[in-house]
Design a protein around this motif. Sequence first.
Motif, PDB file in Angstrom:
ATOM      1  N   LEU A 123       0.802  -1.171   0.006  1.00 68.14           N
ATOM      2  CA  LEU A 123       0.063  -0.155  -0.114  1.00 68.14           C
ATOM      3  C   LEU A 123       0.931   1.252   0.197  1.00 68.14           C
ATOM      4  N   ALA A 124       1.934   1.170   0.787  1.00 65.85           N
ATOM      5  CA  ALA A 124       2.907   2.339   0.827  1.00 65.85           C
ATOM      6  C   ALA A 124       3.487   2.509  -0.515  1.00 65.85           C
ATOM      7  N   VAL A 130       0.901   4.093  -2.833  1.00 64.55           N
ATOM      8  CA  VAL A 130       0.685   5.555  -2.454  1.00 64.55           C
ATOM      9  C   VAL A 130       1.723   6.544  -2.905  1.00 64.55           C
ATOM     10  N   LEU A 131       3.101   5.937  -2.855  1.00 65.79           N
ATOM     11  CA  LEU A 131       4.352   6.739  -3.162  1.00 65.79           C
ATOM     12  C   LEU A 131       4.114   7.084  -4.725  1.00 65.79           C
ATOM     13  N   VAL A 132       4.108   5.872  -5.560  1.00 68.60           N
ATOM     14  CA  VAL A 132       4.023   6.026  -6.773  1.00 68.60           C
ATOM     15  C   VAL A 132       3.001   6.762  -7.717  1.00 68.60           C
ATOM     16  N   TRP A 133       1.669   6.558  -6.679  1.00 69.85           N
ATOM     17  CA  TRP A 133       0.495   7.230  -7.195  1.00 69.85           C
ATOM     18  C   TRP A 133       0.952   8.945  -7.207  1.00 69.85           C
ATOM     19  N   ASN A 134       1.368   9.402  -6.130  1.00 70.69           N
ATOM     20  CA  ASN A 134       1.629  10.708  -5.896  1.00 70.69           C
ATOM     21  C   ASN A 134       2.731  11.198  -7.062  1.00 70.69           C
ATOM     22  N   VAL A 135       3.725  10.475  -7.217  1.00 74.12           N
ATOM     23  CA  VAL A 135       4.724  11.022  -8.666  1.00 74.12           C
ATOM     24  C   VAL A 135       3.905  10.965  -9.806  1.00 74.12           C
ATOM     25  N   ALA A 149       0.520  11.106 -10.424  1.00 75.83           N
ATOM     26  CA  ALA A 149      -0.482  12.282 -10.491  1.00 75.83           C
ATOM     27  C   ALA A 149       0.188  13.622 -10.650  1.00 75.83           C
TER      28      ALA A 149
END
Lengths: 54, 245
Positions: free
Chosen positions: A20-21, A24-29, A31
């Motif tokens: 999950l971490a 979230v880390l990949v999604w932020n980059v 997005a």
Amino acid sequence: MNEFFAMGGYAAFVWPCFLLAAIVLVWNVVAARRLLNAAQNRVLRSIDTGKGRR
Amino acid sequence: MSWIWFHKLASPPHGYRIAGSLAAWFGWPAFILIIAGLYGGLVLAPADYQQGDAFRIVYVHAPSAWLSMFIYGTMAVAAAVGLVWRIKLAHAVAAASAPVGASFTFLALVTGAIWGKPMWGTWWVWDARLTSELLLLFLYAGVMALRASIDDRDRADRASAVLAIVGIVNLPIIHYSVYWWNTLHQESTLTKIGKPSMAGEMLWPLLVMLLGFTLYYGAVLMVRLRAEILRRERDASWLRTGAGS
């Protein structure tokens, strides 16, 4: 190696947290980059059409 | 004197350019630190004598909980600066921070629940620490929804800034909740550094992850900030003369 993935019996709790971490880390980059690309394209388009309307 | 530099930095073209190079300066060290922290936390650190290998969740839970509060603080300070000195770039920082902070608050809550299940026997309790962190998620959502609901940018900036600033009272409540109230949540490990409550080989990966996550936020913030500046400045002449590239 199997012992590592077993996490002392807590694999079902430890690995979902790290997965999950990672999401979230990949999604932020992704997005953030998408937003920047879209904004840059909008600026380029408005320059092409001459008058930067909208 | 130094004010000239400050205003130059706060001007959109300079902000845009500087954010572009800062993104890389934050991003690569963050990447290396997170990889090193993962290796240290998952491979090198020994299992905890009480919690076994489940304690390793701390290496993603604590940094995301830290970021959830650090980003909120940054957002509220930026919003206050924007409100008081009417600096557009500060409002842009606040706007760019909110979704990132919300995502880490979500991560802190979910990893905490997954950790709570084997350790406490429950996914969730309505105690002070968990409830105040959930309130933080709602604050982020409120700030973002308020901004999105107002068409006029200046009014949206001001309204969401006021909400962000009011919500900052929640930060000390989250931090001290484990001392003020009875809770299942364990007390802070790191603010006790003077009297180490964690072995060095467990502690260093945590510190590395905390620093890595913080720099990572810096990098993501810079990319989002550039997008935010472009959106706010779409009719400005510097975009056409290429001053920002």
